[in-house]
Design a protein around this motif. Sequence first.
Motif, PDB file in Angstrom:
ATOM      1  N   PRO A  90      52.176  35.995 -45.163  1.00 52.70           N
ATOM      2  CA  PRO A  90      53.487  36.070 -45.803  1.00 52.70           C
ATOM      3  C   PRO A  90      53.510  37.133 -46.896  1.00 52.70           C
ATOM      4  N   ILE A  91      54.635  37.839 -46.974  1.00 51.79           N
ATOM      5  CA  ILE A  91      54.769  38.880 -47.981  1.00 51.79           C
ATOM      6  C   ILE A  91      56.238  38.977 -48.397  1.00 51.79           C
ATOM      7  N   HIS A  92      56.458  39.061 -49.692  1.00 51.81           N
ATOM      8  CA  HIS A  92      57.812  39.200 -50.221  1.00 51.81           C
ATOM      9  C   HIS A  92      58.298  40.633 -50.024  1.00 51.81           C
ATOM     10  N   SER A  93      59.615  40.783 -50.020  1.00 55.32           N
ATOM     11  CA  SER A  93      60.215  42.089 -49.744  1.00 55.32           C
ATOM     12  C   SER A  93      59.739  43.164 -50.711  1.00 55.32           C
ATOM     13  N   HIS A  94      59.652  42.836 -52.010  1.00 50.38           N
ATOM     14  CA  HIS A  94      59.219  43.829 -52.998  1.00 50.38           C
ATOM     15  C   HIS A  94      57.777  44.276 -52.724  1.00 50.38           C
ATOM     16  N   ALA A  95      56.906  43.305 -52.424  1.00 45.96           N
ATOM     17  CA  ALA A  95      55.508  43.639 -52.123  1.00 45.96           C
ATOM     18  C   ALA A  95      55.416  44.442 -50.832  1.00 45.96           C
ATOM     19  N   LEU A 143      54.195  49.546 -48.222  1.00 47.19           N
ATOM     20  CA  LEU A 143      54.603  50.638 -47.328  1.00 47.19           C
ATOM     21  C   LEU A 143      54.927  51.929 -48.078  1.00 47.19           C
ATOM     22  N   LYS A 144      54.841  51.871 -49.411  1.00 50.04           N
ATOM     23  CA  LYS A 144      55.115  53.028 -50.270  1.00 50.04           C
ATOM     24  C   LYS A 144      56.532  53.562 -50.043  1.00 50.04           C
ATOM     25  N   ILE A 145      57.472  52.612 -50.016  1.00 52.37           N
ATOM     26  CA  ILE A 145      58.878  52.973 -49.833  1.00 52.37           C
ATOM     27  C   ILE A 145      59.580  52.836 -51.171  1.00 52.37           C
ATOM     28  N   ASN A 146      60.242  53.887 -51.593  1.00 54.10           N
ATOM     29  CA  ASN A 146      61.029  53.865 -52.818  1.00 54.10           C
ATOM     30  C   ASN A 146      62.364  53.198 -52.488  1.00 54.10           C
ATOM     31  N   ARG A 162      66.975  51.651 -44.833  1.00 50.59           N
ATOM     32  CA  ARG A 162      67.795  51.268 -43.681  1.00 50.59           C
ATOM     33  C   ARG A 162      66.909  51.087 -42.446  1.00 50.59           C
ATOM     34  N   ALA A 163      65.958  52.000 -42.253  1.00 52.74           N
ATOM     35  CA  ALA A 163      65.062  51.902 -41.101  1.00 52.74           C
ATOM     36  C   ALA A 163      64.188  50.651 -41.196  1.00 52.74           C
ATOM     37  N   LEU A 164      63.684  50.357 -42.392  1.00 48.73           N
ATOM     38  CA  LEU A 164      62.880  49.146 -42.578  1.00 48.73           C
ATOM     39  C   LEU A 164      63.721  47.905 -42.296  1.00 48.73           C
ATOM     40  N   ALA A 165      64.933  47.879 -42.821  1.00 47.06           N
ATOM     41  CA  ALA A 165      65.826  46.733 -42.602  1.00 47.06           C
ATOM     42  C   ALA A 165      66.086  46.531 -41.111  1.00 47.06           C
ATOM     43  N   GLN A 166      66.282  47.629 -40.386  1.00 47.03           N
ATOM     44  CA  GLN A 166      66.542  47.535 -38.955  1.00 47.03           C
ATOM     45  C   GLN A 166      65.314  46.997 -38.224  1.00 47.03           C
ATOM     46  N   GLN A 167      64.128  47.466 -38.603  1.00 47.06           N
ATOM     47  CA  GLN A 167      62.911  46.963 -37.968  1.00 47.06           C
ATOM     48  C   GLN A 167      62.740  45.470 -38.230  1.00 47.06           C
ATOM     49  N   LEU A 168      62.956  45.064 -39.489  1.00 45.32           N
ATOM     50  CA  LEU A 168      62.838  43.649 -39.829  1.00 45.32           C
ATOM     51  C   LEU A 168      63.875  42.818 -39.068  1.00 45.32           C
ATOM     52  N   GLU A 169      65.078  43.358 -38.943  1.00 43.65           N
ATOM     53  CA  GLU A 169      66.144  42.650 -38.227  1.00 43.65           C
ATOM     54  C   GLU A 169      65.781  42.458 -36.758  1.00 43.65           C
ATOM     55  N   ILE A 170      65.242  43.499 -36.125  1.00 42.68           N
ATOM     56  CA  ILE A 170      64.843  43.408 -34.718  1.00 42.68           C
ATOM     57  C   ILE A 170      63.703  42.405 -34.561  1.00 42.68           C
ATOM     58  N   LEU A 171      62.709  42.491 -35.446  1.00 41.05           N
ATOM     59  CA  LEU A 171      61.585  41.559 -35.369  1.00 41.05           C
ATOM     60  C   LEU A 171      62.036  40.117 -35.601  1.00 41.05           C
ATOM     61  N   GLU A 172      62.997  39.946 -36.500  1.00 39.16           N
ATOM     62  CA  GLU A 172      63.498  38.603 -36.782  1.00 39.16           C
ATOM     63  C   GLU A 172      64.333  38.082 -35.614  1.00 39.16           C
ATOM     64  N   SER A 173      65.171  38.921 -35.034  1.00 38.89           N
ATOM     65  CA  SER A 173      66.025  38.482 -33.925  1.00 38.89           C
ATOM     66  C   SER A 173      65.212  38.164 -32.678  1.00 38.89           C
ATOM     67  N   THR A 174      64.080  38.806 -32.521  1.00 41.18           N
ATOM     68  CA  THR A 174      63.204  38.520 -31.382  1.00 41.18           C
ATOM     69  C   THR A 174      62.176  37.445 -31.714  1.00 41.18           C
ATOM     70  N   ARG A 175      62.303  36.858 -32.880  1.00 38.36           N
ATOM     71  CA  ARG A 175      61.483  35.741 -33.369  1.00 38.36           C
ATOM     72  C   ARG A 175      59.993  36.086 -33.478  1.00 38.36           C
ATOM     73  N   PHE A 176      59.735  37.324 -33.845  1.00 33.40           N
ATOM     74  CA  PHE A 176      58.363  37.694 -34.172  1.00 33.40           C
ATOM     75  C   PHE A 176      58.070  37.358 -35.627  1.00 33.40           C
ATOM     76  N   ILE A 177      59.095  37.448 -36.478  1.00 35.23           N
ATOM     77  CA  ILE A 177      58.949  37.140 -37.888  1.00 35.23           C
ATOM     78  C   ILE A 177      60.077  36.218 -38.322  1.00 35.23           C
ATOM     79  N   ALA A 178      59.868  35.609 -39.471  1.00 37.07           N
ATOM     80  CA  ALA A 178      60.923  34.781 -40.065  1.00 37.07           C
ATOM     81  C   ALA A 178      60.834  34.941 -41.571  1.00 37.07           C
ATOM     82  N   LYS A 179      61.985  34.810 -42.229  1.00 36.87           N
ATOM     83  CA  LYS A 179      62.021  34.904 -43.687  1.00 36.87           C
ATOM     84  C   LYS A 179      62.028  33.481 -44.239  1.00 36.87           C
ATOM     85  N   SER A 180      61.115  33.237 -45.186  1.00 36.00           N
ATOM     86  CA  SER A 180      61.029  31.918 -45.818  1.00 36.00           C
ATOM     87  C   SER A 180      60.953  32.118 -47.320  1.00 36.00           C
ATOM     88  N   LYS A 181      60.777  31.027 -48.050  1.00 38.22           N
ATOM     89  CA  LYS A 181      60.670  31.150 -49.499  1.00 38.22           C
ATOM     90  C   LYS A 181      59.414  31.921 -49.916  1.00 38.22           C
TER      91      LYS A 181
END
Length: 164
Positions: free
Chosen positions: A117-122, A127-130, A138-157
Amino acid sequence: MARKDYHGRIGEVYFDSVEQKNKFFGLAASRGCTFSRYAINILEEAVGHEQPAIPATDYGHLEDENRELRRRIAELSREIETINAELQRQRYAAFNEDAGINIQFDPDLLAILQAGPIHSHALLTALKINPSDTTRMRALAQQLEILESTRFIAKSKNGWRWLK
């Protein structure tokens, strides 16, 4: 008088003072050897490491060469940073266009997510993204969205976590 087997191999050392003698005998004892063995080792090192003196003009040449090498290292470091930035831009470019099915995920992102598990800021830091870099965000958000929609990842507390 020395033992017979030492005849012809004996050398004498005269110290400047008793304190000096005790100092050197103490150094030998601290290294776990006799004073004779200690003195022979030091003499052998001195003879084995004799080097001719370097003329002062050679030092100037070495300083110039050192300065040039340091300049070259700095230049190459800047080039590496530029290449890494371009690599990151290329990795995220596919997510900023309609690339279709041929999308390749950032391998660093996948490795970080799979590690735990890793928080968004970390995640941004890893990834050394400013955060002000909208293209990469935007590209990171899209990758996370695709991974989440395909149930590879999930966001939790606890942040993003790998499911599969």
